[in-house]
Scaffold this motif. Structure first.
Motif, PDB file in Angstrom:
ATOM      1  N   LEU A  64       0.865  -1.164   0.000  1.00 39.05           N
ATOM      2  CA  LEU A  64       0.000   0.000   0.000  1.00 39.05           C
ATOM      3  C   LEU A  64       0.909   1.224   0.000  1.00 39.05           C
ATOM      4  O   LEU A  64       1.858   1.292   0.776  1.00 39.05           O
ATOM      5  CB  LEU A  64      -0.837  -0.028   1.284  1.00 39.05           C
ATOM      6  CG  LEU A  64      -2.222   0.602   1.257  1.00 39.05           C
ATOM      7  CD1 LEU A  64      -3.091  -0.040   0.205  1.00 39.05           C
ATOM      8  CD2 LEU A  64      -2.871   0.445   2.630  1.00 39.05           C
ATOM      9  N   VAL A  65       0.623   2.170  -0.886  1.00 41.50           N
ATOM     10  CA  VAL A  65       1.475   3.356  -0.960  1.00 41.50           C
ATOM     11  C   VAL A  65       0.669   4.590  -0.569  1.00 41.50           C
ATOM     12  O   VAL A  65      -0.570   4.555  -0.523  1.00 41.50           O
ATOM     13  CB  VAL A  65       2.074   3.528  -2.374  1.00 41.50           C
ATOM     14  CG1 VAL A  65       2.903   2.305  -2.755  1.00 41.50           C
ATOM     15  CG2 VAL A  65       0.990   3.796  -3.405  1.00 41.50           C
ATOM     16  N   SER A  85       6.605   5.802   2.154  1.00 41.10           N
ATOM     17  CA  SER A  85       5.943   5.166   3.301  1.00 41.10           C
ATOM     18  C   SER A  85       5.140   3.936   2.880  1.00 41.10           C
ATOM     19  O   SER A  85       4.070   3.666   3.400  1.00 41.10           O
ATOM     20  CB  SER A  85       5.050   6.174   4.028  1.00 41.10           C
ATOM     21  OG  SER A  85       4.160   6.781   3.122  1.00 41.10           O
ATOM     22  N   ARG A  86       5.706   3.194   1.949  1.00 39.37           N
ATOM     23  CA  ARG A  86       5.091   1.969   1.456  1.00 39.37           C
ATOM     24  C   ARG A  86       5.081   0.898   2.556  1.00 39.37           C
ATOM     25  O   ARG A  86       6.048   0.738   3.285  1.00 39.37           O
ATOM     26  CB  ARG A  86       5.917   1.483   0.271  1.00 39.37           C
ATOM     27  CG  ARG A  86       5.351   0.351  -0.527  1.00 39.37           C
ATOM     28  CD  ARG A  86       6.131   0.303  -1.845  1.00 39.37           C
ATOM     29  NE  ARG A  86       5.898  -0.886  -2.628  1.00 39.37           N
ATOM     30  CZ  ARG A  86       6.758  -1.917  -2.707  1.00 39.37           C
ATOM     31  NH1 ARG A  86       7.880  -1.908  -2.021  1.00 39.37           N
ATOM     32  NH2 ARG A  86       6.460  -2.955  -3.479  1.00 39.37           N
ATOM     33  N   LYS A  87       3.979   0.190   2.638  1.00 37.86           N
ATOM     34  CA  LYS A  87       3.863  -0.886   3.622  1.00 37.86           C
ATOM     35  C   LYS A  87       3.281  -2.127   2.969  1.00 37.86           C
ATOM     36  O   LYS A  87       2.337  -2.030   2.182  1.00 37.86           O
ATOM     37  CB  LYS A  87       2.954  -0.446   4.775  1.00 37.86           C
ATOM     38  CG  LYS A  87       3.619   0.556   5.717  1.00 37.86           C
ATOM     39  CD  LYS A  87       2.898   0.549   7.068  1.00 37.86           C
ATOM     40  CE  LYS A  87       3.813   1.024   8.173  1.00 37.86           C
ATOM     41  NZ  LYS A  87       3.212   0.760   9.500  1.00 37.86           N
ATOM     42  N   GLU A  89       3.175  -2.556  -8.866  1.00 37.18           N
ATOM     43  CA  GLU A  89       2.019  -1.721  -8.578  1.00 37.18           C
ATOM     44  C   GLU A  89       0.748  -2.532  -8.823  1.00 37.18           C
ATOM     45  O   GLU A  89       0.795  -3.579  -9.468  1.00 37.18           O
ATOM     46  CB  GLU A  89       2.024  -0.496  -9.505  1.00 37.18           C
ATOM     47  CG  GLU A  89       3.318   0.312  -9.445  1.00 37.18           C
ATOM     48  CD  GLU A  89       3.387   1.390 -10.530  1.00 37.18           C
ATOM     49  OE1 GLU A  89       2.329   1.891 -10.965  1.00 37.18           O
ATOM     50  OE2 GLU A  89       4.501   1.726 -10.945  1.00 37.18           O
ATOM     51  N   PRO A  90      -0.388  -2.038  -8.364  1.00 35.18           N
ATOM     52  CA  PRO A  90      -1.629  -2.783  -8.607  1.00 35.18           C
ATOM     53  C   PRO A  90      -1.864  -3.088 -10.087  1.00 35.18           C
ATOM     54  O   PRO A  90      -2.347  -4.163 -10.429  1.00 35.18           O
ATOM     55  CB  PRO A  90      -2.711  -1.829  -8.058  1.00 35.18           C
ATOM     56  CG  PRO A  90      -2.028  -1.098  -6.951  1.00 35.18           C
ATOM     57  CD  PRO A  90      -0.611  -0.898  -7.438  1.00 35.18           C
ATOM     58  N   ARG A  91      -1.483  -2.153 -10.964  1.00 32.50           N
ATOM     59  CA  ARG A  91      -1.756  -2.444 -12.380  1.00 32.50           C
ATOM     60  C   ARG A  91      -0.941  -3.629 -12.897  1.00 32.50           C
ATOM     61  O   ARG A  91      -1.318  -4.254 -13.887  1.00 32.50           O
ATOM     62  CB  ARG A  91      -1.561  -1.201 -13.248  1.00 32.50           C
ATOM     63  CG  ARG A  91      -0.195  -0.649 -13.234  1.00 32.50           C
ATOM     64  CD  ARG A  91      -0.157   0.813 -13.699  1.00 32.50           C
ATOM     65  NE  ARG A  91       1.189   1.297 -13.559  1.00 32.50           N
ATOM     66  CZ  ARG A  91       2.163   1.085 -14.449  1.00 32.50           C
ATOM     67  NH1 ARG A  91       1.888   0.455 -15.568  1.00 32.50           N
ATOM     68  NH2 ARG A  91       3.379   1.498 -14.232  1.00 32.50           N
ATOM     69  N   HIS A  92       0.160  -3.954 -12.239  1.00 29.65           N
ATOM     70  CA  HIS A  92       0.894  -5.148 -12.649  1.00 29.65           C
ATOM     71  C   HIS A  92       0.192  -6.413 -12.156  1.00 29.65           C
ATOM     72  O   HIS A  92       0.231  -7.446 -12.817  1.00 29.65           O
ATOM     73  CB  HIS A  92       2.328  -5.071 -12.124  1.00 29.65           C
ATOM     74  CG  HIS A  92       3.040  -3.842 -12.587  1.00 29.65           C
ATOM     75  ND1 HIS A  92       3.465  -2.860 -11.723  1.00 29.65           N
ATOM     76  CD2 HIS A  92       3.330  -3.398 -13.840  1.00 29.65           C
ATOM     77  CE1 HIS A  92       4.029  -1.880 -12.421  1.00 29.65           C
ATOM     78  NE2 HIS A  92       3.955  -2.176 -13.702  1.00 29.65           N
ATOM     79  N   VAL A  93      -0.453  -6.331 -11.003  1.00 28.50           N
ATOM     80  CA  VAL A  93      -1.265  -7.463 -10.539  1.00 28.50           C
ATOM     81  C   VAL A  93      -2.427  -7.677 -11.518  1.00 28.50           C
ATOM     82  O   VAL A  93      -2.741  -8.809 -11.899  1.00 28.50           O
ATOM     83  CB  VAL A  93      -1.813  -7.195  -9.125  1.00 28.50           C
ATOM     84  CG1 VAL A  93      -2.680  -8.371  -8.653  1.00 28.50           C
ATOM     85  CG2 VAL A  93      -0.668  -6.937  -8.148  1.00 28.50           C
ATOM     86  N   ASP A  94      -3.016  -6.574 -11.931  1.00 23.52           N
ATOM     87  CA  ASP A  94      -4.110  -6.633 -12.906  1.00 23.52           C
ATOM     88  C   ASP A  94      -3.666  -7.389 -14.155  1.00 23.52           C
ATOM     89  O   ASP A  94      -4.351  -8.292 -14.643  1.00 23.52           O
ATOM     90  CB  ASP A  94      -4.517  -5.201 -13.262  1.00 23.52           C
ATOM     91  CG  ASP A  94      -5.504  -5.124 -14.408  1.00 23.52           C
ATOM     92  OD1 ASP A  94      -6.575  -5.737 -14.298  1.00 23.52           O
ATOM     93  OD2 ASP A  94      -5.202  -4.462 -15.417  1.00 23.52           O
TER      94      ASP A  94
END
Lengths: 366, 366, 366, 366
Positions: A97-98, A116-118, A314-319
């Motif tokens: 999460l960014v 502050s990525r977690k 990033e989320p778009r890579h999961v997509d």
């Protein structure tokens, strides 16, 4: 109110412990609780267990997870793609999460370098509520803003966990270091990231893929994923012989693109020699700091190389990874990586199996 | 028939010798003879003299040359840009000639990596006719296919030699590792390549350029070329202090682009730390093989860097460099680099001057 | 509680009306109230007034605004760049707000095509609370998520309004259709977008910029912004003569990049003829649907062109525009565009001035 | 000395004539004579026959040719890739020859826009020696500098001619307008260029390809080449219905990339509507000037499109096309396009067959 079981790492290299945390019955807006169906044990988890990356202890490990929605906070009615989201849906999510607000997120559009990525299973201390922030547990609590993906029916849970974070990592890496269709590609390493890199290279139209790896059962997977030639690095230990074997496959100038998915720093020196002049080298596997090598920077100038790093995804890579898994062939191949299943109560045996590289992919089934 | 004088390196680290070769009175098609007006002594020439790059001996050094056409072979009536070419025209040329036919020239369009590339002043043994293949001479013989450029009247000979091969090298490097307008750019090194990199960065719209170099007179040049801040590496020897001084100028994350123009391998480790995450690092100065460094490849993955090499240049980069020199301001700045002039007969003194970095640019005037 | 005055368009082509809305004394989290210092009248506002773009009526116009923070909602303590934000700060903001969640925002990273994008002064009906959603007013109410920028002291309000939305639009356009340093660039149109395009082209290192426009006072601005040659389209009405005049400046093949900033559809046919084969054409000015032209698509294939569209801008383009205005020279030039100032009560006279193109930039000062 | 038969177009729309020219028995350096084995009739040949493109008459048509080397001029001992070349070798070649010296060849690297480009079968008058400059003949004479390719044994002559100039054209087009793996791609047209575009899109990793074309037998080919959905434009004549049918396949926003391979100008308006906002449109089929359309340039700005042209191809695209044909699957598919074979003496029947689009690919076998 019943408790929720979770497997916790409380000291490096010590046995994982089963703990119980209070169940979560109310959520703030945008949050979710997911009942875990399967959690992958990633190579990174082994590094974490060994203390090679600093994490807050105690911690619920697990950043590769599939489960079913049990609770949805107010306003959370769509997944990341805009598809309706309901209790009972089978989902996975981007593990990180960014902030969306820092210099890297906003100005430079490099969210994987968010200040502050977690990440679930990596960044959260289990002593702090709501405790359940990792996949090695019966349930996981997802924060507001988590990129949740409803998994299409046609994609099995095994396929998603088999692909794991490796596939999204490879998708991102190849985005930064593009493969042109028709390129010759060498993949160093046949672990999960290496196999995913082979898959992405294949999908992107690589004319020929050569894989360097070990042991034999991983090379068989590499072939099934699309490598036209495989070289057993345990069988050909001498670097020069190995180089000759590779160039026999690529032609005398080396490959257009070489993708490092090994993690041992020395692999970088071997790989860089296999790139043709003017070609591209993707350093994808040096996720952990495994130390220095003796390196000659003249090589970069003289060979006119592009050396590219890529961190996480990033989320778009999961997509995109999930869309790739919708292709039946890939779904089946990635599912075939999952070879060993353990209940939560045998998490230590699972970790040991993963650590010894005996398995394909080892998973926990709560 | 009179002879032609040329300065020859016949043994590494030994004094250069004046020799005479037969004049050239007839040419094959496409060839040319040029009477040299000025020849630059490049840092590479010093490396060659020291034996740090293997060249055929004896050799007429000199790959940065301006002269006037004395003879033109059949069919050679236009320069590389298509402008008419005549006896008496003041010209320069791309120092390298490529085959146009090999794998790198044709299929991969990387002509600077041509497998049979040859450079005036570097690749030709002076024992073989026509002998005159370097700029440290009264005349030079240009082969069929040499990319000759007629120099516009408005561009002084000093400007062309002051820019030397460094400007074309920087033009090429920045093509491979683009500077976006508005970028913050750090240039490591304030030798000829460093100054040229500052000039190109300025021209490409860098918002702020920070130069690291020495000694003081080079930093003054760096400022006049467009560096908004200069850091004297001799004055700030401690790496951490240096880094702090640079980050004071760039902000806490470092620069979008860092250009290495130093040549010492260790500079690569310093430079790579100065690139912001997701930024670009151009390794432009590692032309000679100056040995290995202890290097951590994890940095490339974690910082998500693009590390780019660039080797030499193509004729179109010379074209662009000359067009840049048509801007009066740049022409004047580059001409100001030329500080020491020697006749051919004092070539050893010239080489010594260049070797000790006392000068701006040292040149020979036959 | 006092009221807030705002200028409202309630019927197309009818006089603007002064209305009063209740002052805003409490805010939700992340919202802000800004006291307007200056509001620019953009060409688009004239189009809106003429009814050429559908907007909800009545509407408070004004999407180019500078003001001072009067109220800050909870949690809003930093601007878009992370700089601290306090009551009294002088600010501007990206005029559009996007959802961040749709297909274009997320998957395709084309937020300017967000399916639910809304712009201050364009998309909000003034009948709905909080009413104050445009710059032609004493105060404006900013929604949660607005990209607010604290304006550096060194940048005058006139510079920000003089640059207006045109500069951010040009920054975005040139990002999509890059200018390489050394390129020859033609800019069609010398309105605010045209001048901004000249500025960005100059900043990006264009070797030569040719501007086509009118009337004379705009061409003088074009020259002062960096055009090396200007052609008065009112003076040279014949298309062929105009083309000859342009090619006289570019050389026979045309320009590397042509940027359309006119808005008349026919300009596209003229512009596309001025691009060299293999060059790029940026269609930046066709913001309104002004109808069809007779067009030959064979030209695109034969000339091997890249024709690029660009719509609006993102916050990061505002960021870059502001950084450009921090360069004193640009700040002064853009400020010089502001030539006519009116109080809110004379909004109709201001609109008329803008409509007749008599002015540089016309502004309202509440 | 025997004569060589050739089929000549001496007047537009008139029957082709069989003529005889003197055999060629001696060659200058770098030239070659090839005995023709198969010559494809390209759609362009039909346009030439109809007089829709100006060519010098009389002319030996034919720019898609495979044959065997009969004579080699001095120094011609390697093909374009550096493979040894000998009498008897089966070869094809890039149909165009460029100067390598003009502004487009050198400075802008756009050799397909070379100002003195000449193509076999298109640019040479048959009245001038050596007459044999087209493929519709027993022999063809190749000039110095022709990019000759030895055809690998595994690639049939039918495959090379079936692919024809269409495949190299598609390879080039997609290079200029890249398809990212995972993209949704629409191909307008199912003639040779359309099929080749489908093949290249497939090879480049398109996730889904939708083809619009006719008649039924071409759509079957389109499916076999990799189109997941085909729409018969003769069956769905209404533009809105057609658009709905396409969007049913792509999702509501259209395709990432649309490739126009039709040639009717109006197709451009249809195609541009099918590109998603922020997507790419490749105008590949407007090779002939077939007139104007009524076009709204606002669409390009608003949809933020990239519209890309591409003209012909370079030798390296032929190289890549041939490498693609080395993949057995593609070789078989392209060979399957060849459906009608005629001897030279029946060239008029062959031309008629091609003109009526009854056939797959029509070829001449001397």
């Amino acid at each position: 109110m019943s408790n929720v079981k979770a497997v916790v790492l409380s000291a490096y290299e010590k046995p994982l412990e089963m703990r119980e945390y209070p169940d979560i019955t109310s959520l703030d807006a945008g949050e979710a609780v997911v009942r875990v169906e399967m959690a992958g044990i990633c190579g990174t988890d082994v590094h974490l267990w060994l203390g090679q990356l600093a994490v807050p202890l105690p911690i619920v490990l697990g950043h590769e997870t599939v489960g079913r929605i049990e609770l949805l906070g107010a306003g959370l009615d769509k997944d990341w793609r805009g598809a309706p989201l309901a209790v009972g849906d089978r989902v996975c999510w981007a593990s990180s999460l960014v902030c969306g607000e820092c210099y890297f997120c906003r100005v430079k559009r490099q969210p994987t370098r968010c200040t502050s990525r977690k990440a679930y299973g990596i960044s959260y201390c289990a002593d702090h509520g709501p405790h359940l922030r990792g996949g090695y547990a019966e349930k996981i609590h997802l924060r507001l803003g988590t990129a949740i993906f409803r998994i299409p029916e046609s994609v099995s849970t095994e396929a998603v966990i088999g692909a794991g974070c490796a596939l999204s990592t490879a998708v991102h890496g190849v985005e930064r270091c593009p493969i042109e269709w028709g390129d010759t590609v060498i993949v160093q390493g046949t672990g999960p990231v290496g196999l995913a890199a082979i898959a992405v290279a294949k999908q992107a139209g690589a004319a020929k893929i050569i894989a360097l790896g070990a042991p034999a059962h991983r090379l068989e997977l590499a072939s099934s994923f699309g490598a036209a030639a495989v070289i057993n690095v345990e069988g050909v230990i001498d670097i020069n012989s190995r180089r000759a074997a590779v160039l026999h496959e690529t032609g005398p100038y080396g490959a257009d693109v070489v993708i490092e998915c090994v993690g041992y720093p020395e692999a970088v020196n071997e790989g860089i020699e296999l790139v043709r002049d003017g070609g591209r080298y993707l350093v994808l596997g040096q996720y952990a700091n495994a130390g220095n090598i003796s390196f000659n920077p003249h090589t970069i100038t003289r060979k006119q190389l592009t050396v590219q790093g890529s961190w996480g995804f990033e989320p778009r890579h999961v997509d995109r990874a999930l869309r790739m898994l919708e292709i039946r062939e890939w779904s089946a191949k990635f599912a075939s990586e999952v070879t060993h299943r353990f209940p939560l109560s045998e998490a230590n045996a699972a970790m040991e199996t993963a650590r010894l590289h005996k398995a394909g992919k080892t998973v926990l089934i709560p």
